[in-house]
Write a protein that holds these residues in place. Structure first.
Motif, PDB file in Angstrom:
ATOM      1  N   PRO A 185      13.586   7.159  -4.454  1.00 52.03           N
ATOM      2  CA  PRO A 185      13.207   5.887  -4.562  1.00 52.03           C
ATOM      3  C   PRO A 185      11.833   5.548  -5.442  1.00 52.03           C
ATOM      4  CG  PRO A 185      13.571   6.530  -2.376  1.00 52.03           C
ATOM      5  CD  PRO A 185      13.656   7.524  -3.047  1.00 52.03           C
ATOM      6  N   ASN A 186      10.929   6.500  -5.505  1.00 54.70           N
ATOM      7  CA  ASN A 186       9.670   6.286  -6.374  1.00 54.70           C
ATOM      8  C   ASN A 186      10.323   6.446  -7.860  1.00 54.70           C
ATOM      9  OD1 ASN A 186       7.119   6.464  -7.254  1.00 54.70           O
ATOM     10  ND2 ASN A 186       6.436   8.405  -6.061  1.00 54.70           N
ATOM     11  N   ILE A 187      11.198   7.535  -8.182  1.00 55.27           N
ATOM     12  CA  ILE A 187      11.408   7.181  -9.622  1.00 55.27           C
ATOM     13  C   ILE A 187      12.180   6.000  -9.962  1.00 55.27           C
ATOM     14  CG2 ILE A 187      13.092   8.286 -11.256  1.00 55.27           C
ATOM     15  CD1 ILE A 187      10.709  10.228 -10.602  1.00 55.27           C
ATOM     16  N   SER A 188      13.151   5.388  -9.183  1.00 60.42           N
ATOM     17  CA  SER A 188      13.499   4.079  -9.263  1.00 60.42           C
ATOM     18  C   SER A 188      12.758   3.043  -9.377  1.00 60.42           C
ATOM     19  CB  SER A 188      14.648   3.822  -7.870  1.00 60.42           C
ATOM     20  OG  SER A 188      15.012   2.403  -8.020  1.00 60.42           O
ATOM     21  N   LEU A 189      11.519   3.089  -8.593  1.00 59.33           N
ATOM     22  CA  LEU A 189      10.629   2.031  -8.746  1.00 59.33           C
ATOM     23  C   LEU A 189       9.703   1.937 -10.263  1.00 59.33           C
ATOM     24  CD1 LEU A 189       8.903   1.955  -5.169  1.00 59.33           C
ATOM     25  CD2 LEU A 189      10.120   0.367  -6.213  1.00 59.33           C
ATOM     26  N   ILE A 190       9.809   3.294 -10.872  1.00 55.98           N
ATOM     27  CA  ILE A 190       9.227   3.316 -11.905  1.00 55.98           C
ATOM     28  C   ILE A 190      10.019   2.985 -13.046  1.00 55.98           C
ATOM     29  CG2 ILE A 190       8.336   5.307 -13.528  1.00 55.98           C
ATOM     30  CD1 ILE A 190       7.281   6.892 -11.088  1.00 55.98           C
ATOM     31  N   ILE A 191      11.187   3.333 -12.921  1.00 53.41           N
ATOM     32  CA  ILE A 191      12.212   3.121 -14.054  1.00 53.41           C
ATOM     33  C   ILE A 191      12.202   1.415 -14.116  1.00 53.41           C
ATOM     34  CG2 ILE A 191      14.699   3.103 -14.546  1.00 53.41           C
ATOM     35  CD1 ILE A 191      14.577   5.922 -13.406  1.00 53.41           C
ATOM     36  N   HIS A 192      12.497   0.612 -13.014  1.00 54.47           N
ATOM     37  CA  HIS A 192      12.463  -0.497 -12.815  1.00 54.47           C
ATOM     38  C   HIS A 192      11.154  -1.497 -13.063  1.00 54.47           C
ATOM     39  CE1 HIS A 192      16.701   0.891 -11.359  1.00 54.47           C
ATOM     40  NE2 HIS A 192      17.018  -0.139 -11.924  1.00 54.47           N
ATOM     41  N   ARG A 193      10.133  -0.736 -13.355  1.00 54.90           N
ATOM     42  CA  ARG A 193       8.892  -1.204 -13.648  1.00 54.90           C
ATOM     43  C   ARG A 193       8.355  -2.116 -12.349  1.00 54.90           C
ATOM     44  NH1 ARG A 193       8.445  -2.547 -20.056  1.00 54.90           N
ATOM     45  NH2 ARG A 193       9.594  -0.668 -20.623  1.00 54.90           N
ATOM     46  N   THR A 245       6.586  -0.180 -10.065  1.00 59.04           N
ATOM     47  CA  THR A 245       5.261   0.473  -9.943  1.00 59.04           C
ATOM     48  C   THR A 245       4.832   0.806 -11.320  1.00 59.04           C
ATOM     49  OG1 THR A 245       6.434   2.531  -9.484  1.00 59.04           O
ATOM     50  CG2 THR A 245       5.712   1.202  -7.618  1.00 59.04           C
ATOM     51  N   TRP A 246       3.845   1.216 -11.497  1.00 59.55           N
ATOM     52  CA  TRP A 246       2.981   1.758 -12.716  1.00 59.55           C
ATOM     53  C   TRP A 246       3.085   0.629 -13.784  1.00 59.55           C
ATOM     54  CZ3 TRP A 246       0.552   6.566 -13.590  1.00 59.55           C
ATOM     55  CH2 TRP A 246       0.634   7.346 -12.606  1.00 59.55           C
ATOM     56  N   ARG A 247       3.312  -0.747 -13.364  1.00 59.65           N
ATOM     57  CA  ARG A 247       3.267  -1.658 -14.096  1.00 59.65           C
ATOM     58  C   ARG A 247       1.922  -1.565 -15.267  1.00 59.65           C
ATOM     59  NH1 ARG A 247       3.482  -6.284 -10.016  1.00 59.65           N
ATOM     60  NH2 ARG A 247       3.738  -4.494  -8.513  1.00 59.65           N
ATOM     61  N   TYR A 248       0.815  -1.347 -14.909  1.00 57.50           N
ATOM     62  CA  TYR A 248      -0.235  -1.310 -15.870  1.00 57.50           C
ATOM     63  C   TYR A 248       0.035  -0.249 -17.092  1.00 57.50           C
ATOM     64  CZ  TYR A 248      -2.234   3.181 -15.841  1.00 57.50           C
ATOM     65  OH  TYR A 248      -2.341   4.620 -15.743  1.00 57.50           O
ATOM     66  N   TYR A 249       0.956   0.629 -16.854  1.00 60.79           N
ATOM     67  CA  TYR A 249       1.355   1.610 -17.997  1.00 60.79           C
ATOM     68  C   TYR A 249       2.203   0.850 -18.946  1.00 60.79           C
ATOM     69  CZ  TYR A 249       3.999   5.204 -20.272  1.00 60.79           C
ATOM     70  OH  TYR A 249       4.509   5.951 -21.232  1.00 60.79           O
ATOM     71  N   TYR A 250       3.102  -0.239 -18.485  1.00 61.81           N
ATOM     72  CA  TYR A 250       3.918  -0.853 -19.256  1.00 61.81           C
ATOM     73  C   TYR A 250       3.104  -1.538 -20.214  1.00 61.81           C
ATOM     74  CZ  TYR A 250       7.520   1.789 -16.838  1.00 61.81           C
ATOM     75  OH  TYR A 250       8.379   2.693 -16.406  1.00 61.81           O
ATOM     76  N   ASN A 251       2.001  -2.277 -19.891  1.00 61.65           N
ATOM     77  CA  ASN A 251       1.280  -3.066 -20.800  1.00 61.65           C
ATOM     78  C   ASN A 251       0.455  -2.419 -21.668  1.00 61.65           C
ATOM     79  OD1 ASN A 251       2.055  -5.278 -18.815  1.00 61.65           O
ATOM     80  ND2 ASN A 251       0.133  -4.845 -17.663  1.00 61.65           N
ATOM     81  N   TYR A 252       0.555  -1.138 -21.833  1.00 65.32           N
ATOM     82  CA  TYR A 252      -0.079  -0.567 -22.956  1.00 65.32           C
ATOM     83  C   TYR A 252       0.888   0.282 -23.870  1.00 65.32           C
ATOM     84  CZ  TYR A 252      -3.997  -1.894 -20.142  1.00 65.32           C
ATOM     85  OH  TYR A 252      -5.008  -2.493 -19.649  1.00 65.32           O
ATOM     86  N   ILE A 253       2.128   0.243 -23.651  1.00 63.76           N
ATOM     87  CA  ILE A 253       3.040   1.187 -24.469  1.00 63.76           C
ATOM     88  C   ILE A 253       3.601   0.134 -25.371  1.00 63.76           C
ATOM     89  CG2 ILE A 253       3.634   2.890 -22.774  1.00 63.76           C
ATOM     90  CD1 ILE A 253       6.202   1.625 -22.116  1.00 63.76           C
TER      91      ILE A 253
END
Length: 186
Positions: A168-176, A178-186
Protein backbone atom coordinates in the motif's frame (compact mmCIF):
# COMPACT_ATOMS: atom_id res chain seq x y z
CA UNK A 1 2.83 42.49 62.73
CA UNK A 2 1.83 39.54 60.50
CA UNK A 3 0.94 40.38 56.87
CA UNK A 4 -1.84 38.75 54.87
CA UNK A 5 -1.32 36.95 51.57
CA UNK A 6 -2.00 39.19 48.56
CA UNK A 7 -3.52 36.36 46.48
CA UNK A 8 -6.88 36.87 48.17
CA UNK A 9 -6.85 33.85 50.51
CA UNK A 10 -6.11 36.18 53.48
CA UNK A 11 -3.82 33.65 55.17
CA UNK A 12 -1.01 35.14 57.24
CA UNK A 13 2.46 35.02 55.66
CA UNK A 14 5.87 36.19 56.77
CA UNK A 15 7.76 38.82 54.77
CA UNK A 16 9.01 37.38 51.42
CA UNK A 17 7.69 33.88 52.23
CA UNK A 18 6.64 31.41 49.55
CA UNK A 19 4.09 28.88 50.72
CA UNK A 20 3.12 25.92 48.52
CA UNK A 21 0.87 24.17 51.11
CA UNK A 22 -2.44 25.26 49.59
CA UNK A 23 -1.50 24.45 45.98
CA UNK A 24 -0.66 28.02 44.98
CA UNK A 25 2.15 30.44 45.59
CA UNK A 26 1.59 33.16 48.16
CA UNK A 27 4.10 35.97 48.18
CA UNK A 28 4.41 39.34 49.78
CA UNK A 29 6.47 41.36 47.33
CA UNK A 30 8.98 43.75 48.78
CA UNK A 31 8.80 45.92 45.65
CA UNK A 32 5.73 46.49 43.47
CA UNK A 33 5.60 44.66 40.13
CA UNK A 34 6.23 47.11 37.26
CA UNK A 35 3.29 47.68 34.90
CA UNK A 36 2.84 44.80 32.47
CA UNK A 37 3.62 46.94 29.40
CA UNK A 38 6.96 47.96 30.89
CA UNK A 39 7.78 44.37 31.87
CA UNK A 40 6.92 43.06 28.40
CA UNK A 41 8.82 45.65 26.37
CA UNK A 42 11.88 45.26 28.62
CA UNK A 43 12.43 41.98 26.72
CA UNK A 44 11.71 43.29 23.21
CA UNK A 45 14.49 44.34 20.83
CA UNK A 46 12.96 46.69 18.24
CA UNK A 47 16.22 47.32 16.37
CA UNK A 48 15.00 45.29 13.36
CA UNK A 49 11.77 44.91 11.38
CA UNK A 50 11.09 41.88 13.59
CA UNK A 51 10.72 42.79 17.24
CA UNK A 52 12.82 39.99 18.69
CA UNK A 53 12.08 38.60 22.13
CA UNK A 54 15.28 38.60 24.20
CA UNK A 55 13.73 37.14 27.36
CA UNK A 56 13.22 33.45 28.21
CA UNK A 57 12.75 31.10 25.22
CA UNK A 58 11.03 27.70 25.16
CA UNK A 59 12.39 24.53 23.49
CA UNK A 60 10.73 25.50 20.17
CA UNK A 61 12.36 28.92 20.07
CA UNK A 62 9.26 30.90 21.11
CA UNK A 63 9.50 33.59 23.77
CA UNK A 64 7.91 33.00 27.20
CA UNK A 65 6.42 35.78 29.28
CA UNK A 66 4.84 36.00 32.71
CA UNK A 67 3.62 39.00 34.63
CA UNK A 68 3.85 37.06 37.87
CA UNK A 69 0.27 37.05 39.09
CA UNK A 70 -2.52 37.64 36.59
CA UNK A 71 -1.89 35.47 33.54
CA UNK A 72 0.82 33.02 34.49
CA UNK A 73 3.10 31.92 31.66
CA UNK A 74 2.16 32.74 28.08
CA UNK A 75 4.01 32.66 24.78
CA UNK A 76 5.37 36.14 24.10
CA UNK A 77 3.88 36.44 20.61
CA UNK A 78 0.44 35.46 21.98
CA UNK A 79 0.76 38.11 24.69
CA UNK A 80 1.77 40.67 22.05
CA UNK A 81 -1.34 39.84 20.01
CA UNK A 82 -3.63 40.18 23.03
CA UNK A 83 -1.91 43.37 24.16
CA UNK A 84 -2.32 45.03 20.75
CA UNK A 85 -5.58 43.51 19.43
CA UNK A 86 -7.46 41.92 22.32
CA UNK A 87 -8.46 38.38 23.29
CA UNK A 88 -7.59 35.47 20.99
CA UNK A 89 -10.68 33.66 19.73
CA UNK A 90 -10.96 30.05 20.96
CA UNK A 91 -9.54 27.56 18.48
CA UNK A 92 -7.19 30.07 16.86
CA UNK A 93 -3.41 30.25 16.88
CA UNK A 94 -1.24 33.35 16.66
CA UNK A 95 0.88 32.69 13.56
CA UNK A 96 3.96 34.47 12.22
CA UNK A 97 4.15 35.97 8.72
CA UNK A 98 7.92 36.34 9.16
CA UNK A 99 8.79 32.73 10.17
CA UNK A 100 10.67 34.05 13.20
CA UNK A 101 9.40 32.41 16.41
CA UNK A 102 11.06 35.13 18.54
CA UNK A 103 9.21 37.94 16.74
CA UNK A 104 6.51 39.78 18.73
CA UNK A 105 5.85 42.58 16.22
CA UNK A 106 2.05 42.75 15.91
CA UNK A 107 2.40 43.62 12.19
CA UNK A 108 4.01 40.20 11.67
CA UNK A 109 1.30 38.24 13.50
CA UNK A 110 -2.07 36.92 12.35
CA UNK A 111 -4.74 34.56 13.67
CA UNK A 112 -5.19 31.18 12.01
CA UNK A 113 -6.68 27.77 12.69
CA UNK A 114 -4.59 24.64 13.35
CA UNK A 115 -5.10 23.55 9.74
CA UNK A 116 -4.05 26.95 8.38
CA UNK A 117 -1.01 26.99 10.65
CA UNK A 118 0.09 23.50 9.52
CA UNK A 119 -0.53 24.32 5.84
CA UNK A 120 1.52 27.49 6.22
CA UNK A 121 4.36 25.56 7.88
CA UNK A 122 4.41 23.01 5.04
CA UNK A 123 4.29 25.68 2.31
CA UNK A 124 7.18 27.58 3.90
CA UNK A 125 9.18 24.37 4.31
CA UNK A 126 9.26 24.62 8.10
CA UNK A 127 8.07 21.03 8.52
CA UNK A 128 10.39 18.21 7.52
CA UNK A 129 9.00 16.06 4.75
CA UNK A 130 10.19 13.36 2.41
CA UNK A 131 13.66 12.03 3.12
CA UNK A 132 14.19 14.80 5.70
CA UNK A 133 11.42 13.51 7.93
CA UNK A 134 12.74 11.57 10.95
CA UNK A 135 10.55 8.53 10.11
CA UNK A 136 11.44 8.38 6.41
CA UNK A 137 12.45 4.94 5.14
CA UNK A 138 12.87 6.08 1.54
CA UNK A 139 14.92 8.77 -0.16
CA UNK A 140 14.10 11.02 -3.11
CA UNK A 141 16.26 8.73 -5.24
CA UNK A 142 14.16 5.73 -4.09
CA UNK A 143 10.95 7.51 -5.13
CA UNK A 144 12.37 8.12 -8.59
CA UNK A 145 13.38 4.45 -8.87
CA UNK A 146 9.97 3.25 -7.62
CA UNK A 147 8.22 5.29 -10.32
CA UNK A 148 10.61 4.01 -13.01
CA UNK A 149 10.07 0.38 -11.95
CA UNK A 150 6.30 0.86 -11.97
CA UNK A 151 6.44 2.35 -15.49
CA UNK A 152 8.37 -0.77 -16.60
CA UNK A 153 5.45 -2.89 -15.38
CA UNK A 154 7.05 -4.30 -12.22
CA UNK A 155 4.37 -5.38 -9.71
CA UNK A 156 3.88 -3.19 -6.65
CA UNK A 157 4.48 -6.14 -4.31
CA UNK A 158 7.88 -6.78 -5.93
CA UNK A 159 8.83 -3.09 -5.62
CA UNK A 160 7.68 -3.05 -1.98
CA UNK A 161 9.82 -6.11 -1.15
CA UNK A 162 12.85 -4.54 -2.85
CA UNK A 163 12.58 -1.37 -0.70
CA UNK A 164 11.38 -3.01 2.54
CA UNK A 165 8.04 -1.17 2.68
CA UNK A 166 4.42 -2.27 2.29
CA UNK A 167 2.58 -2.65 -1.03
CA UNK A 168 0.00 0.00 0.00
CA UNK A 169 2.89 2.38 0.63
CA UNK A 170 4.12 1.85 -2.94
CA UNK A 171 0.59 2.40 -4.24
CA UNK A 172 0.36 5.71 -2.39
CA UNK A 173 3.69 6.82 -3.86
CA UNK A 174 2.76 5.83 -7.42
CA UNK A 175 -0.62 7.58 -7.19
CA UNK A 176 1.05 10.68 -5.72
CA UNK A 177 -0.85 10.53 -2.42
CA UNK A 178 2.40 10.58 -0.43
CA UNK A 179 5.73 12.19 -1.27
CA UNK A 180 3.77 14.94 -3.04
CA UNK A 181 6.50 17.50 -2.40
CA UNK A 182 8.85 15.34 -4.52
CA UNK A 183 6.60 15.67 -7.56
CA UNK A 184 6.67 19.46 -7.33
CA UNK A 185 10.41 19.43 -8.05
CA UNK A 186 10.72 16.90 -10.88
Amino acid sequence: LMKLCKCGCNLPVKQEQSNFKTGHIMRVFKYPIPPIKKRFFKYVDKSDDCWNWVGPINHNGYGRFSNGREIGRILAHRFSWEFHFGKITNGYFVCHKCDNPKCVNPKHLYLGTQIENMRDAVERKRMPSGEHHHNAKLSDKDIKTINELHKKGIMQKEIADKFGVSRPNISLIIHRKTWRYYYNYI
